[in-house]
Scaffold this motif. Structure first.
Motif, mmCIF file in Angstrom:
data_model
loop_
_atom_site.group_PDB
_atom_site.id
_atom_site.type_symbol
_atom_site.label_atom_id
_atom_site.label_comp_id
_atom_site.label_asym_id
_atom_site.label_seq_id
_atom_site.Cartn_x
_atom_site.Cartn_y
_atom_site.Cartn_z
ATOM 1 N N SER A 1 6.616 19.255 -8.150
ATOM 2 C CA SER A 1 7.165 20.610 -8.200
ATOM 3 C C SER A 1 6.171 21.625 -8.761
ATOM 4 O O SER A 1 6.484 22.811 -8.856
ATOM 5 N N GLY A 2 5.002 21.160 -9.168
ATOM 6 C CA GLY A 2 3.931 22.078 -9.572
ATOM 7 C C GLY A 2 4.102 22.704 -10.941
ATOM 8 O O GLY A 2 3.554 23.773 -11.197
ATOM 9 N N ILE B 1 6.928 8.579 -8.653
ATOM 10 C CA ILE B 1 6.405 8.689 -10.015
ATOM 11 C C ILE B 1 6.439 7.276 -10.589
ATOM 12 O O ILE B 1 7.032 6.381 -9.994
ATOM 13 N N ARG C 1 2.813 16.348 -4.065
ATOM 14 C CA ARG C 1 4.235 16.356 -3.676
ATOM 15 C C ARG C 1 5.148 16.828 -4.789
ATOM 16 O O ARG C 1 6.360 16.817 -4.642
ATOM 17 N N LEU D 1 0.855 -1.193 0.000
ATOM 18 C CA LEU D 1 0.000 0.000 0.000
ATOM 19 C C LEU D 1 0.887 1.238 0.000
ATOM 20 O O LEU D 1 2.016 1.185 0.497
ATOM 21 N N THR E 1 -6.686 4.399 -11.010
ATOM 22 C CA THR E 1 -5.925 5.632 -11.277
ATOM 23 C C THR E 1 -4.879 5.757 -10.172
ATOM 24 O O THR E 1 -4.665 6.829 -9.621
ATOM 25 N N GLY F 1 11.790 16.407 -2.858
ATOM 26 C CA GLY F 1 11.629 17.860 -2.919
ATOM 27 C C GLY F 1 11.917 18.489 -1.570
ATOM 28 O O GLY F 1 11.780 17.850 -0.527
ATOM 29 N N ARG G 1 14.100 20.520 -6.110
ATOM 30 C CA ARG G 1 13.851 19.089 -6.291
ATOM 31 C C ARG G 1 15.070 18.451 -6.937
ATOM 32 O O ARG G 1 15.535 18.881 -7.982
ATOM 33 N N VAL H 1 -10.075 3.949 -7.779
ATOM 34 C CA VAL H 1 -9.030 3.824 -6.755
ATOM 35 C C VAL H 1 -7.857 4.732 -7.124
ATOM 36 O O VAL H 1 -7.217 4.524 -8.153
ATOM 37 N N PHE I 1 -4.304 13.522 -9.322
ATOM 38 C CA PHE I 1 -4.867 14.309 -10.428
ATOM 39 C C PHE I 1 -5.605 13.430 -11.425
ATOM 40 O O PHE I 1 -6.612 13.831 -11.997
ATOM 41 N N THR I 2 -5.116 12.185 -11.628
ATOM 42 C CA THR I 2 -5.755 11.297 -12.605
ATOM 43 C C THR I 2 -7.149 10.899 -12.126
ATOM 44 O O THR I 2 -8.136 11.011 -12.871
ATOM 45 N N ALA J 1 -6.049 5.590 -0.255
ATOM 46 C CA ALA J 1 -5.462 5.091 0.991
ATOM 47 C C ALA J 1 -5.028 6.250 1.887
ATOM 48 O O ALA J 1 -4.938 6.112 3.100
ATOM 49 N N PHE K 1 0.778 1.470 -8.535
ATOM 50 C CA PHE K 1 0.085 0.488 -7.689
ATOM 51 C C PHE K 1 -0.943 -0.330 -8.476
ATOM 52 O O PHE K 1 -1.542 -1.247 -7.910
HETATM 53 C C1 LIG Z 1 9.083 15.439 -6.120
HETATM 54 C C2 LIG Z 1 8.238 15.292 -7.368
HETATM 55 C C3 LIG Z 1 8.241 16.296 -8.329
HETATM 56 C C4 LIG Z 1 7.430 16.182 -9.476
HETATM 57 N N1 LIG Z 1 7.290 17.262 -10.311
HETATM 58 C C5 LIG Z 1 6.365 17.236 -11.300
HETATM 59 C C6 LIG Z 1 6.057 18.411 -12.042
HETATM 60 O O1 LIG Z 1 6.579 19.495 -11.770
HETATM 61 N N2 LIG Z 1 5.155 18.318 -13.057
HETATM 62 C C7 LIG Z 1 4.518 17.136 -13.352
HETATM 63 O O2 LIG Z 1 3.714 17.099 -14.284
HETATM 64 N N3 LIG Z 1 4.738 16.017 -12.617
HETATM 65 C C8 LIG Z 1 5.625 16.047 -11.596
HETATM 66 N N4 LIG Z 1 5.808 14.933 -10.800
HETATM 67 C C9 LIG Z 1 5.031 13.712 -11.115
HETATM 68 C C10 LIG Z 1 3.566 13.838 -10.680
HETATM 69 O O3 LIG Z 1 3.471 14.201 -9.339
HETATM 70 C C11 LIG Z 1 2.876 12.478 -10.900
HETATM 71 O O4 LIG Z 1 3.101 12.062 -12.225
HETATM 72 C C12 LIG Z 1 1.375 12.630 -10.659
HETATM 73 O O5 LIG Z 1 1.119 13.005 -9.341
HETATM 74 C C13 LIG Z 1 0.641 11.333 -10.976
HETATM 75 O O6 LIG Z 1 -0.699 11.513 -10.622
HETATM 76 P P1 LIG Z 1 -1.659 10.273 -10.424
HETATM 77 O O7 LIG Z 1 -2.970 10.793 -9.994
HETATM 78 O O8 LIG Z 1 -1.611 9.428 -11.644
HETATM 79 O O9 LIG Z 1 -0.970 9.400 -9.294
HETATM 80 P P2 LIG Z 1 -0.762 9.724 -7.738
HETATM 81 O O10 LIG Z 1 -0.721 11.158 -7.471
HETATM 82 O O11 LIG Z 1 0.405 8.877 -7.324
HETATM 83 O O12 LIG Z 1 -2.094 9.156 -7.093
HETATM 84 C C14 LIG Z 1 -2.325 7.771 -6.939
HETATM 85 C C15 LIG Z 1 -3.077 7.562 -5.645
HETATM 86 O O13 LIG Z 1 -3.431 6.194 -5.529
HETATM 87 C C16 LIG Z 1 -3.503 5.884 -4.162
HETATM 88 N N5 LIG Z 1 -3.458 4.419 -4.000
HETATM 89 C C17 LIG Z 1 -2.521 3.571 -4.456
HETATM 90 N N6 LIG Z 1 -2.835 2.293 -4.082
HETATM 91 C C18 LIG Z 1 -3.993 2.362 -3.386
HETATM 92 C C19 LIG Z 1 -4.805 1.395 -2.726
HETATM 93 N N7 LIG Z 1 -4.494 0.080 -2.694
HETATM 94 N N8 LIG Z 1 -5.942 1.815 -2.104
HETATM 95 C C20 LIG Z 1 -6.289 3.130 -2.135
HETATM 96 N N9 LIG Z 1 -5.543 4.081 -2.731
HETATM 97 C C21 LIG Z 1 -4.409 3.702 -3.342
HETATM 98 C C22 LIG Z 1 -2.309 6.623 -3.575
HETATM 99 O O14 LIG Z 1 -2.459 6.879 -2.190
HETATM 100 C C23 LIG Z 1 -2.254 7.912 -4.411
HETATM 101 O O15 LIG Z 1 -2.834 9.014 -3.746
HETATM 102 C C24 LIG Z 1 6.639 15.002 -9.678
HETATM 103 C C25 LIG Z 1 6.653 13.990 -8.709
HETATM 104 C C26 LIG Z 1 7.427 14.133 -7.565
HETATM 105 C C27 LIG Z 1 7.386 13.042 -6.536
#
Ligand SMILES: Cc1cc2nc3c(=O)[nH]c(=O)nc-3n(C[C@H](O)[C@H](O)[C@H](O)COP(=O)(O)OP(=O)(O)OC[C@H]3O[C@@H](n4cnc5c(N)ncnc54)[C@H](O)[C@@H]3O)c2cc1C
Length: 437
Positions: A77-78, A350, A75, A6, A238, A260, A303, A38, A42-43, A65, A242
């Motif tokens: 860099s925005g 990531i 988390r 997890l 999403t 970061g 970062r 799940v 942002f996705t 979770a 994971f």
């Molecule tokens: C330090 C850092 C700097 C970055 N800078 C940039 C940037 O400037 N620009 C950019 O575009 N991208 C950047 N990224 C990448 C970007 O943050 C990710 O690509 C993006 O957040 C992916 O979004 P997501 O919704 O797909 O996944 P996530 O944000 O990882 O969301 C997935 C969610 O699934 C949940 N989850 C997983 N398994 C389970 C489960 N079994 N049960 C319930 N929930 C679960 C997790 O808790 C998580 O909240 C950076 C990443 C980091 C770490």
């Protein structure tokens, strides 16, 4: 199927810790819904919003979770990067037709988020100030030259900046050359994620602190959480890397951690001493270098440092190691701020694939997913989350057709060969980045 790993992110993310505390919305007991999503990054946030528009009478559960903004989406860099950012291509652009489609995806994401931020009045330090790609070394300057040629091929706007212009804008003499592109937007990512969650349509129920620990596939999908069960007609994954835990793309998704750091707020005196523009963002010429920002609330964000955490979980040891590099890079750029402490240092996951592509679409009967945005998930996650809901609702568009035409992530060599390969590549490339870091 038991979910073995997890997410377990550290509690030291500066973006989150500088926001006011917020009550969590949990799910307790057993429940049923037409849709369960799940992952509320942002996705998942975009998928939930768009699915709710297509199916206004259906109940949609958006489950995470952790708290919204606690995962990688809060988390990063925005940087909402509008241009193609293919780190595997020497000029960051690569194949021109792929680059054009990627740019269309990124720009659609920015327009989509801008509308919501404006309509809903989301306070997230949204700044349409572009980005600078900064070079420190001769090798870095060559990368900018290649990037410049790539942008010419693409027909995108840019402006070269010399060391003096950079010094005036950034108040550091660290960079020798810069390449400014105007279309990138900078945000406070945790504030954006929370803001998006706050204004979800009424038929979406957000369930935070609700880890999915078991999944059973069939004519409907049965999920277990520590506090109950969810039975849903359809599941959307999403949850980035994971998704492997749920039986998809096993051995193809690589969870990489980035780190970061955020300083305390600069005093009025420190800001005056610094001069320069009140906010800006620099990404490195070398992808293994440092991203640096001056935030609108007057902190410096840095970062750098990358590690391979195969279970997708954070590591205290790696975070301590990253702190040293982050502080060193901050002092190298801002020796005049040597008394300013790096108040927060955190890690975040990531997901990358060896062939640099995401997963998108139907994964099996009643199950859909999108993820693996190869480090650019603020824009790519947002737009593919939205497009996934469009796909489910049988919509059609150029962007959707492009996403459906993409190859799937390829399987990697098994562990521990994978660990050896990824760790060696990361170590070598970070060392090679030299002063760009
Ligand atoms: C330090 C850092 C700097 C970055 N800078 C940039 C940037 O400037 N620009 C950019 O575009 N991208 C950047 N990224 C990448 C970007 O943050 C990710 O690509 C993006 O957040 C992916 O979004 P997501 O919704 O797909 O996944 P996530 O944000 O990882 O969301 C997935 C969610 O699934 C949940 N989850 C997983 N398994 C389970 C489960 N079994 N049960 C319930 N929930 C679960 C997790 O808790 C998580 O909240 C950076 C990443 C980091 C770490």
């Amino acid at each position: 199927m038991r979910i073995k790993h997890l997410p377990d992110d550290d509690d030291s993310c500066g973006w989150k810790n500088t926001l006011p505390p917020q009550e969590a919305t949990r799910l307790t007991g057993s429940t049923q819904a037409e849709w369960v999503i799940v992952g509320a990054g942002f996705t998942g946030l975009a998928a939930a919003r768009q699915l709710a528009l297509h199916y206004p009478d259906d109940r949609i559960l958006l489950v995470d979770a952790q708290r919204v903004g606690d995962g990688a989406s809060g988390r990063n860099s925005g940087f909402l990067i509008d241009l193609p950012h293919d780190v595997s291509a020497p000029d960051y652009i690569g194949d021109l037709s792929v680059a054009r489609s990627d740019m269309a995806l990124n720009q659609a994401a920015i327009r989509y988020l801008r509308n919501i931020v404006q309509e809903e009045g989301i306070e997230c330090h949204w700044r349409e100030c572009g980005k600078i790609q900064g070079a420190v070394t001769t090798k870095g300057i060559k990368v900018l030259e290649a990037y410049r040629n790539g942008l010419e091929r693409l027909g995108a706007d840019y402006q070269m900046m010399n060391a003096e212009a950079l010094q005036r804008k950034l108040s550091t003499g660290y960079y020798r050359q810069g390449l400014f592109t105007p279309g990138t937007v900078l945000v406070q990512p945790a504030a954006l994620a929370r803001g998006l969650a706050r204004c979800l349509p009424g038929n979406v129920q957000l369930c935070e602190l609700t880890p999915v620990t078991d999944v059973e596939y069939g004519s409907s999908v049965q999920l277990s959480t520590p506090a109950g069960t969810i039975q849903a007609r359809n599941l959307l994954l999403t949850n980035n890397a994971f998704a492997q835990e749920f039986g998809f793309f096993s051995g193809a998704l690589i969870p990489i951690f980035l780190y970061g750091g955020l300083t305390r707020q600069l005093t009025g005196d420190e800001q005056r001493r610094l001069g320069g523009d009140p906010y800006w963002g620099v990404i490195p010429a070398d992808p293994y270098g440092s991203t640096v920002r001056r935030t609108p609330d007057q902190r410096i964000q840095v970062r750098n440092t990358i590690s391979f955490n195969p279970t997708g979980q954070s590591s205290q040891t790696m975070r301590a190691r990253a702190r040293k590099h982050i502080v060193k890079s901050f002092h190298a750029r801002f020796p005049m701020l040597e008394d300013v402490e790096m108040e927060h240092v955190w890690g975040g996951a990531i997901c990358v694939s060896r062939n640099h592509v995401p997963y998108f679409g139907k994964l099996r009967e009643n199950v859909y997913g999108t993820g693996c945005h190869n480090g650019l998930g603020v824009t790519k996650g947002t737009i593919t989350g939205k497009l996934l809901a469009d796909h489910i609702a049988s919509q059609d568009s150029d962007l959707l057709r492009y996403m459906l035409s993409k190859p799937k992530p390829v399987t990697n060599p098994p562990r521990p060969i994978l660990d050896l390969g990824v760790n060696a590549t990361l170590q070598y490339n970070q060392w090679k980045a030299g002063a760009e870091r």
